[in-house]
Write a protein that holds these residues in place. Structure first.
Motif, PDB file in Angstrom:
ATOM      1  N   ARG A 163      23.058  20.839  59.363  1.00 51.59           N
ATOM      2  CA  ARG A 163      22.303  21.084  58.124  1.00 51.59           C
ATOM      3  C   ARG A 163      22.698  22.464  57.617  1.00 51.59           C
ATOM      4  NH1 ARG A 163      16.129  20.414  59.307  1.00 51.59           N
ATOM      5  NH2 ARG A 163      16.044  20.745  57.053  1.00 51.59           N
TER       6      ARG A 163
ATOM      7  N   THR B 218       7.781  28.533  45.335  1.00 51.01           N
ATOM      8  CA  THR B 218       9.038  27.893  45.704  1.00 51.01           C
ATOM      9  C   THR B 218       9.787  27.366  44.490  1.00 51.01           C
ATOM     10  OG1 THR B 218       8.104  27.283  47.848  1.00 51.01           O
ATOM     11  CG2 THR B 218      10.065  26.091  47.140  1.00 51.01           C
TER      12      THR B 218
ATOM     13  N   ARG C 172      19.210  30.432  50.948  1.00 48.17           N
ATOM     14  CA  ARG C 172      18.274  29.413  51.430  1.00 48.17           C
ATOM     15  C   ARG C 172      18.664  29.022  52.849  1.00 48.17           C
ATOM     16  NH1 ARG C 172      17.849  24.269  47.809  1.00 48.17           N
ATOM     17  NH2 ARG C 172      19.345  23.354  49.257  1.00 48.17           N
TER      18      ARG C 172
ATOM     19  N   ALA D 129      13.655  28.003  43.420  1.00 44.70           N
ATOM     20  CA  ALA D 129      14.562  26.871  43.216  1.00 44.70           C
ATOM     21  C   ALA D 129      15.261  26.976  41.860  1.00 44.70           C
ATOM     22  CB  ALA D 129      13.794  25.552  43.315  1.00 44.70           C
TER      23      ALA D 129
ATOM     24  N   TYR E 209      13.510  29.441  51.281  1.00 42.35           N
ATOM     25  CA  TYR E 209      14.313  30.413  50.539  1.00 42.35           C
ATOM     26  C   TYR E 209      14.260  31.766  51.237  1.00 42.35           C
ATOM     27  CZ  TYR E 209      14.995  27.005  46.924  1.00 42.35           C
ATOM     28  OH  TYR E 209      15.380  25.871  46.255  1.00 42.35           O
TER      29      TYR E 209
ATOM     30  N   SER F 182      18.687  26.841  56.466  1.00 42.68           N
ATOM     31  CA  SER F 182      18.994  25.429  56.725  1.00 42.68           C
ATOM     32  C   SER F 182      17.737  24.569  56.787  1.00 42.68           C
ATOM     33  CB  SER F 182      19.781  25.299  58.034  1.00 42.68           C
ATOM     34  OG  SER F 182      19.042  25.803  59.126  1.00 42.68           O
ATOM     35  N   ASP F 183      16.565  25.192  57.004  1.00 40.67           N
ATOM     36  CA  ASP F 183      15.309  24.425  57.000  1.00 40.67           C
ATOM     37  C   ASP F 183      14.703  24.321  55.607  1.00 40.67           C
ATOM     38  OD1 ASP F 183      14.414  27.002  56.603  1.00 40.67           O
ATOM     39  OD2 ASP F 183      13.126  27.079  58.377  1.00 40.67           O
ATOM     40  N   GLY F 184      15.418  24.820  54.595  1.00 46.05           N
ATOM     41  CA  GLY F 184      14.960  24.708  53.214  1.00 46.05           C
ATOM     42  C   GLY F 184      14.151  25.882  52.712  1.00 46.05           C
TER      43      GLY F 184
END
Length: 308
Positions: free
Chosen positions: A145, A83, A181, A87, A187, A183-185
């Motif tokens: 979100r 991750t 990415r 990022a 990727y 909406s729940d984070g």
């Protein structure tokens, strides 16, 4: 340049016959060129991908006789442990002004008014591309979100596929700004696969034809992140008797059933026959097929998977 190829399955369920067909051709493509084979687990989705499924996948590949030189179950070869790498790539694109938040709901994205291609693919129309800071604040204040999209150019990107030939795509017209990415984070696949292939030095990508249309956007993203795009080579798909693409979700011909019905050499022989590498479904070990492998023999039309 030394060949580095990969098989990158998702441990979201038991592999089915179509996955195995792609795995065999990816393996033969690398082995026939004396290259390095990498096994990477694309376990981005924490709700569907588990360690146990990854272990089963590795066991199924070993049962088939498909080996690898690098990769496997170690965290550094699993997307769930990378991750931080995604990022960092996301941040680079953000610094270039290419990333923006999208507050559209799924219903809005699939609305009848949205652009659709002939195959039903929804092209994102850029609804959130030009939202003001005030509009974004209002949406977030209402509990939305955002997912995050990348701005694609209105330009034609060309990929020379090793099996299907030239694929030209105007990214803005073919897919629009795509998600990096969720909406729940988590990727998105498009970003993760490019970062993984770029950082792992993968220069040969063999996979199913259902991913052919995503090759231009991935090639473009490779260049945006400073990588050299790999050479792509897509395989025909295996279809069920009613013309439907085999799917894990449907449990079609998965490895549990296949291992009960076949010895590994018998199953490999059938796959080699479908791939045009042998004149009959005679039993064969994968290594016996290396000298026979050529993309010129592999059919371009999809194949109805009728087991003998």
């Amino acid at each position: 340049m030394a060949v580095r190829g990969r098989f990158a399955p998702s441990p979201s369920g038991r592999m089915h016959l179509g996955n195995v067909f792609a795995a065999l051709l990816a393996w033969l493509d690398v082995r026939s060129q004396g290259g390095t084979m990498v096994l990477r687990l694309e376990d981005l989705d924490p709700q569907r991908c588990t360690r146990e499924r990854g272990e089963q996948l590795v066991d199924d590949l070993a049962w088939l006789g498909l080996d690898w030189d690098e990769g496997g179950l170690e965290p550094r070869w699993c997307q769930s442990a990378r991750t931080g790498r995604y990022a960092a790539a996301f941040a680079r694109l953000e610094e270039m002004g290419l990333v923006y938040p999208c507050y559209c709901t799924r219903a809005q994205r699939l609305a009848a008014s949205a652009p659709h291609l002939a195959d039903g693919t929804v092209v994102y129309p850029g609804t959130c591309r030009h939202l003001t800071a005030e509009e974004r604040a209002a949406l977030e204040g209402a509990g939305r979100r955002p997912a995050w999209r990348v701005r694609v150019p209105r330009e034609t990107v060309t990929v020379e596929d090793g099996h299907y030939g030239r694929v030209e795509q105007d990214l803005a017209a073919a897919c629009g700004d795509f998600i990096l990415r969720r909406s729940d984070g988590v990727y998105a696949y498009q970003l993760a696969v490019v970062v993984d292939d770029g950082e792992m030095g993968i220069n040969r990508v063999v996979r199913g034809r259902d991913l052919l249309e995503s090759s231009p956007r991935q090639a473009w993203l490779h260049r945006m992140l400073g990588f050299t795009p790999p050479a792509f080579c897509h395989t025909p798909l295996l279809l069920s008797g009613d013309g439907r693409r085999l799917s894990k979700r449907d449990g079609d011909l998965d490895m549990a059933a296949l291992r009960r019905a076949f010895r590994p050499e018998e199953l490999t022989g059938v796959l080699a026959w479908w791939a045009g590498l042998r004149p009959s479904p005679k039993s064969a070990h994968p290594r016996e097929l290396i000298q026979d492998f050529s993309w010129a023999k592999v059919p371009k039309n999809d194949i109805t998977a009728q087991l003998p």
